[in-house]
Design a protein around this motif. Sequence first.
Motif, PDB file in Angstrom:
ATOM      1  N   MET B 630       4.968 -21.259   7.504  1.00  0.00           N
ATOM      2  CA  MET B 630       6.091 -21.550   6.957  1.00  0.00           C
ATOM      3  C   MET B 630       6.955 -20.375   6.267  1.00  0.00           C
ATOM      4  O   MET B 630       8.265 -20.031   6.707  1.00  0.00           O
ATOM      5  N   LEU B 631       6.110 -19.290   5.948  1.00  0.00           N
ATOM      6  CA  LEU B 631       6.335 -17.969   5.106  1.00  0.00           C
ATOM      7  C   LEU B 631       6.824 -17.067   6.063  1.00  0.00           C
ATOM      8  O   LEU B 631       8.046 -16.808   6.257  1.00  0.00           O
ATOM      9  N   ALA B 632       6.434 -17.469   7.055  1.00  0.00           N
ATOM     10  CA  ALA B 632       6.785 -16.289   7.985  1.00  0.00           C
ATOM     11  C   ALA B 632       7.874 -16.991   9.156  1.00  0.00           C
ATOM     12  O   ALA B 632       8.541 -15.770   8.853  1.00  0.00           O
ATOM     13  N   TRP B 633       8.205 -17.855   8.952  1.00  0.00           N
ATOM     14  CA  TRP B 633       9.565 -18.280   9.245  1.00  0.00           C
ATOM     15  C   TRP B 633      10.759 -17.761   9.395  1.00  0.00           C
ATOM     16  O   TRP B 633      11.872 -17.438   8.570  1.00  0.00           O
ATOM     17  N   PHE B 634      10.635 -18.319   7.090  1.00  0.00           N
ATOM     18  CA  PHE B 634      11.726 -18.151   6.570  1.00  0.00           C
ATOM     19  C   PHE B 634      11.125 -16.518   6.103  1.00  0.00           C
ATOM     20  O   PHE B 634      12.801 -16.248   6.279  1.00  0.00           O
ATOM     21  N   LEU B 635      10.676 -16.209   6.395  1.00  0.00           N
ATOM     22  CA  LEU B 635      10.921 -14.479   5.911  1.00  0.00           C
ATOM     23  C   LEU B 635      11.805 -14.033   7.289  1.00  0.00           C
ATOM     24  O   LEU B 635      11.701 -12.656   7.087  1.00  0.00           O
TER      25      LEU B 635
END
Lengths: 105, 643, 186, 512, 536
Positions: B630-635
């Motif tokens: 999730m973090l990766a996608w958003f970042l």
Amino acid sequence: MIAAADVTPTWYLLLAAALFAIGCTGVLVRRNPLVMFMCIELMLNAVNLSFVAFSRTYLDIKGQTTVFFVLVVAAAEVVVGLGIVIAILRRRPSANADDIAELKG
Amino acid sequence: MLNVIWLIPLLPLCGFVINVVLGRRLGDPKSGLLAAAMCGAAFIVTLVTYFDLVSRPEEARQHVATVFSWIPVGGLSVDAAFLADPLSITMALFITGIGTLIHLYAVGYMHGDPKFSKFFVYLNLFAFSMLMLVLGENMLVTFLGWEGVGTCSYLLISFWHTRESAATAGKKAFVTNRVGDWGFMIAMFLAFQAVGSLSYSTLNSAAMGGTLVRSTATAITMMLFIGACGKSAQLPLYIWLPDAMEGPTPVSALIHAATMVTAGVYLMVRVNPVIATAFTWAPAVIAIVGAATALFAATVAVAQTDIKKVLAYSTVSQLGFMFLAVGSGAYVAAIFHMVTHAFFKALLFLGSGSVIHGMHHEQDMRRMGALRKLMPITAGTFIIGWLAIAGVPPFAGFWSKDEILLAAWAHPTNPALFKVLWGVGLFTALLTAFYMTRQVIMVFFGQARWEDHSGDHGAHGEFKPHESPAIMLLPLVALSGLSIVGGVLNLPFTDSTKRLFHWLEPLVHFGEIEGHASAGEKWGLAVGTAALCLASMGVAIFVYQRNRAKAVEPQILVDGWRYDRFVSWFMGNPGRQAFEATAWVDRNIVDGAVNGVATGVRRSGAVLRRTQSGFVRNYALLIGGGVVLMLAWFLLRAVGVFG
Amino acid sequence: MIEVIVFIAASLMVIGGALGVVLRSNPVHAALSLVLTLFGVAVHFVSMEAHFLAAVQVIVYAGAIVVLFLFVIMLLGVDKVEDLRTEPMMRQRYLGPLVGVGVLGLVGTAVIVARGRTIVQSVEGLDTVGHDANVKQLARSLFSDYVFAFELTSVLLVIAVVGTVLLARRPNKGLQAAREKAGVNA
Amino acid sequence: MHLLLSPMQQTDRLISPSVNWGSLTPLLVLLGAGLVLLVGAALSARGWAKGLYATLTAAAAVAAGVLQFVLWNSTVHNGPKPLVGEAIVVDGPSLFIGISICAALLLAALVTDNYLRREDIDSPEVYGLYLMAALGGLVMAASNDLIVLFLGLEVLSIALYVLAASHRKRIESQEAGLKYFILGGFSSAFFLYGIALVYGATGTTRLRGPESIKTVLALTVETDKHRALLVVGVALLLVGLAFKVAAVPFHSWTPDVYQGAPTPVTGFMASAAKAAAFGALLRSVVLSMPELRDDWRPAIWVLAILTLVIGSTLAVVQTNVKRMLAYSSISHAGFILVGIEAAAHGGESGDRGIASVLFYLLTYAVLVSGTFAVSTLVGRSGDGAHGLDSYRGLGRQRPVLALTLTVFLLAQAGVPLTSGFVAKFSVITAAADASSYAIAIIAMLAAVIGAFLYLRIIVSMFLEDGDAEGERVSIPFGTGAAIGISVAFTLVVGFFPGWLLELARDAATRLY
Amino acid sequence: MSGSNSFPILTALVLTPAIGAVVVSAVSKRRPDLVKLFALSFSGISAAMSIWLLCTFRSGEAGMQFVSKHAWIKPWGISWNLGVDGISIFLVVLTGLLWPIALLGADAHHDEKPYAAWLLVLQAGVMGSFMSQDLFLFFVFFEIVLVPMYFLIGRWGYEGRVYAATKFFLYTMVGSALMLVGLVTTALLARRDIGYMTFDIHEIAAGSQFAASTGRWLFLAFAIAFAVKVPLFPFHTWLPDAHTQAPTAGSVILAGVMLKLGTYGLLRFNVFLFPEASRYFRPLLLTLAVIGIIYGAIVATVQKDLKRLVAYSSVAHLGFIVLGTFAFTSSAASGSVMQMINHGVSTGALFLMVGMISERRHTREIAQLRGLQKVAPIFAVVFTVVMLSSIGVPGLNGFVGEFLILTGTFLTARWWAVVAAAGVILAALYLLWAYQRVFHGEPDEANQSFRELSVREGLVLLPMLAAIFFCGVYPKAMLDRIEPSVKALLAHVEEQTGYEEPIPVAVPVSEPEHAKDKEHAKDTEHAEETEHKEGE
């Protein structure tokens, strides 16, 4: 820009991130539920650190107020968590998280 | 009177209904007599109609009686309507006439059968259907009769259904006929598309008026011919007819000799303008198939030992002659032969039935012989039939067969081909004379071989063939009379003696092809053919009566060139396997895919289940992994990787 | 400069303590390491001039919570040394830290990317003059903007109490038996 | 930007926010009832008369629900408004979800009464915790501040941790409590971290209204300087909420906890907690961060699909009915996420999405409460008979009960003339309106997979021979009433959904 | 849109069986004898009402009659909107008449009360499906019928019933899942053209302008659902299982009316709402239909289970109906509508009789049966008639439908019709072969005691036989009512797509022919008029 030698909020934030990550890792690798709780406390502390750092950045007190609430929550959680562990230990010889895996699938 | 032609089919239908309801109560023989009476009444009505028609001027000899609107939808409008014209009335006459005789005969023949009344139920239904077929004003009414006779044929062939072979034969007849029906249906679709109607008059007038496109006419012709092949047992669909002999003999006589099987010929004659409009190869194909069938069946008949099988193949062969006539454009000749054939073949079948009756259901000619003394009337009439079919003048068969051969000989447009076909026809005629002679000798002359086998008949201590009762003999006599004089319908001597020709002329003048043969040619052919037939009969006597030469009956002919066997094998093995394979595909591939989806879901459930290990740390790891993704996608979005 | 030194020292406490919690196999040691971290965090609070929070941190966390932990550990005898050398689920050992590293890396990246780009620059600012100012502000915030939240914490604490009672109470049978006894006696 | 800062007047006078007590009454009723119950129980030596706790709880639930209707009415006249210094709001969605939670509470209270007696657990605390949890849920759904939301979440969660572990005789119950607690704490930490980062990026924790995240984003989204921090924060918020609503891959606690927890509690979790969590998701992300929707909508999209497919797929292989229902609730969460995804599109179709989510939450809350109520009964003494076998022969033994369960199951499968169908239909309508066809189709196909498991239960009840072992299932009054209410609601809404749809539509548009 | 009748007969037709179900399930356990009585009387009332409906139905009108429309779910523009026209009237009547037959013709063996109740619920659902003029309402009924059928198969079926019931339920649900998305999207997109949300198919059809590609997707969403229900090859595999395992009444109803939901849906919804897409996908559907005809017949031929054989024959027969639906000629479409009824009657009767056989012999396996004609001649005769109707022998009902379909199809899709006509051959093959194996031959010991048709069974079969003969001999009675509606539908297609139905021009020869043409012209004019009215 603040001089390199200055301690900027970013430093605190990175420290907090590291602390959070360690706590997170701890939950994943430890088996003793009490230690897992402690690791969660580490994560909450990391959050607290961030809040205070942001509060400092904005010169805004709200961040600090929030920390106060987090402390209460942490306390309440620990109390209940320990209560659950105690209840489990009444019925079982151990409270090792890996042993408590009757429910699965 | 023409307005009530619907009475003609209605009467047998009434008989049918009455027998359905009351047949059992009427019982043996009343229900049979009732059926015969109904058929006879129909014959009388037909006669009246005939005279009415005759009394009219030639151009007014056509009348449509519409009963009600049957299928009216969109552009398609089909009436339940009947057509009275020379052709249909001719057909109706001999159908009801011979039909009545056979009904009477059957009363005797079926005497004592537990399902006596049911037999007449079927027989009347058949008569009704057959009359619908010939009287129908449009193709659909004809088709109704067409399928109706097919159904009755099925019911009657498998009349003794507890016998496996009878049941199979019935089914085979129906299914094979259905192959032909497919062609008939396509022909109807074509006709509807081309002329917007299924009415014969519309179709024929379109053909005559030139509005029918040639290719369409060809297609209709060929499709109808496929239908005719099925119904009239032509190659390659003839296979059901020999098997149909499993039915009671009156059935064989009525359906499988006199009437139903000629429906194909009738149909072709009915649409003769269409055939005339078609490309010339189309009638040629019909002629070729007809000639080939005639020859083929004749060769097979030579080697048969079953009394009815011989006649069955003979029927196939004679029908081939009729199609040869149709193909040659000699429609009147075809009808002529149809009528005479109806006379003598019905006679022969009924005769054979009498023999079988007398022989306690023995059909093998090798177990007969010398019956003429025990069954004199049967023998006498049978011999008349034999002479008629063999083409001995002046019996009926001679005249009609001669017409056909003449038409082939003198075919104007394609002489080479038709000369060959004439040759085939001639040879077939000789073979016919030969095998019929063989049959007569084997059954009525020579030694009484049945005595050797009397032990086989089990319970019968004393076995002695006997003559049949009068009710069976009466039709034999009547038919033999007709077989003798049938030729007068259309004697070729003078124009005025060609009665049938003039009678049918308004219907066929567009399609009929006039051959150009000199009188000498005609005489030569007639005399030559007759002489050769007599010679052929002589050879047969030589072989079978005098035993001077060994009979040539190779097994392959006994087996009908193994064609039937091949078809059965094909249906039973590769065909069956293909069907089974399709079912396998259905079970395992089509349904397998459906079940496969279910299994797939279940399997993936079982696999995914392993993530639910019960260990809380595992769960936390799953959450952690989710967090990272999730973090990766958003970042990545924030720094602009995903725009 | 001194700030930097304090930061580094306190951070070492924090990280060291945190690692201690995660890596020490004895839960008692882990608890004590937690104290180290908490103190380190408190130091950071002080250096960020959140004095009141620093005090609360020490009192509540180090004082109450960790003591509670230790108490439970000792009381229930769950101080069994956890064998950290063996791991029944090996992927947990590899993937666990990987998740940690991932979180750190991603959040860290975000922090670094967003460095110095905060929305608000100082306007009125925290009163950094007197220590009591911090408390005052906190109190003001707590009882004005966050008064609802503050009241909610009371509910939370009630739940904690009730919950613990419910969980830790002996099964009814004893109670009932005792009551019955009392009834008989009466 | 300074205007966003909270006022820091250097005056000694504390300016307390004005409190509109009237609008707080639902919360106060729940809180008051809880306190009365706990204190009263503690003070009376022999405990209260049987059923009184439950009655009080039910009464409180009804009262809170009615009060929310009254508030609804005033909202219609005066418009939605914030309360207590914008900490919470009274508006359409909050009241609608609040009513859903109260309905769940009512049903849970009715079911629990007999359950506790049957299991021989004498605990006013349980009801107290129900009431507190409901209170937390109400706060979550109404919160207008991330901190308040967090506290509401914790109130709800901690109460549920305890409730899950509250069956002292069932070892699974404690296991469920522990697992729920550890994972809940873990994910709360993420959620909290998310709050911190969002706060760090925007300088506020208010969600809507003046000086809120929404206004900040509306002003600054173009400049984009702090996006990294912000979106990472949003990601973590989503994680926390996704955990709570049991979206894959944050769902793993659900089956174990649902199976282990006392059955009435499971029902309460599946209904109230889910409603509250979705309410929070709506408030915190969907309604407050529309400017970032291009970032989080795809995440919701993926979560929805994973949740739908994996939830229903895993349900297929289960043999324990409670566990099946747990997976099915995951799948339902996926369905609601489809509605959230539609809501994310904003505008009219967004309203449709919100309305569909609200509708789904209420109907599902009632539906699932009823389902678990039946499951409570079938569980028999010891709350252990939850295998498919335990349902065998129920159709013969207890035809009416079996029939009601059939209604519930078919409703969950989305068979028409039940509320479940209308709910699915409204979600699909919203998704189609937002042109999210792919997700709509996947949702419907997942529903088909899910239908398989409902059929399995039906097969057990009606189509298999033989009867289940164990005592005969008894139907006490309270539970029966709960089931009756649920089934009536399910069918009434199934046949005449118009009024409720309009209500949900109204709620969706009456936003603070 | 006419048909003002004070009594809401259509609503009554839906509600009567529904109320009946409630009443039946309320019958006390102590009075099991009342169950059958109530069930029969309620289904009898609906039968009577459906006959009355048929009698008062105005023939020659294209539009909806007996319309009853009330707002239901206002926020979505959904209404309780029932109506019948020529396409649905006979299906409604068949539904009305089939239930008493099914109830009388087959017994439940156990748990009679729920059995009768479920049957009545099923009737309500089927009735509603055929009369709904609202997409949503239709879907509700279309989907709700799964539940009673599921229970009927699953609870009163044979050995593999649970598998079959589940498969039936889920497979159909997959289709309707797609349809749900499709119908929602249809209404939403139509809203853009119409201005308000409505699920009324007539409003949608009149007002909407779907883009070609959109229309095609929507068409597919509907078509798959109906293809599963029909079932069209390759979605047919649930059918043999469901039919084989269902209790006799279930099979009869399934074959009799429920499969028609699919074909009816294709005609009513796919063709009506998405004419352009219907034209576009025509080759695909025609091909699948033809494959179904041939394939179903081939697979039927080698079946060992009598019920399974009949089930596969249904696949083939329904292929004909789909073929006619997508031929886009009035004769083919009328034929399709008629064939729906014909198939319902003949195959329903076949299933009834197969049920009687398995009732007596406790087996459906062909190999176990033998020589039944000898021991039960009347039974065999009735079976023969039904079989011949199924084969499509002229003079019986099956032929008229098939012939119309093929004739009409031939005009627009020649080669498909040619291949499909070959299916006629195969139909004879599998049925006669099966008949031979079951009825012909000498009965062995097990079959010796096969019971002859009883009076009750005879009475049950009698109306079906009557229908078989009547429709074969005088189909005009039906066609007069069917055709106007079918023509209006085709006119709608023509108007929307610019397609022109090829009508072969009859060459006038004699005067009666000519007069008839005039009459025809009048008919078409009339149809056009009503079409106009509808358009407004």
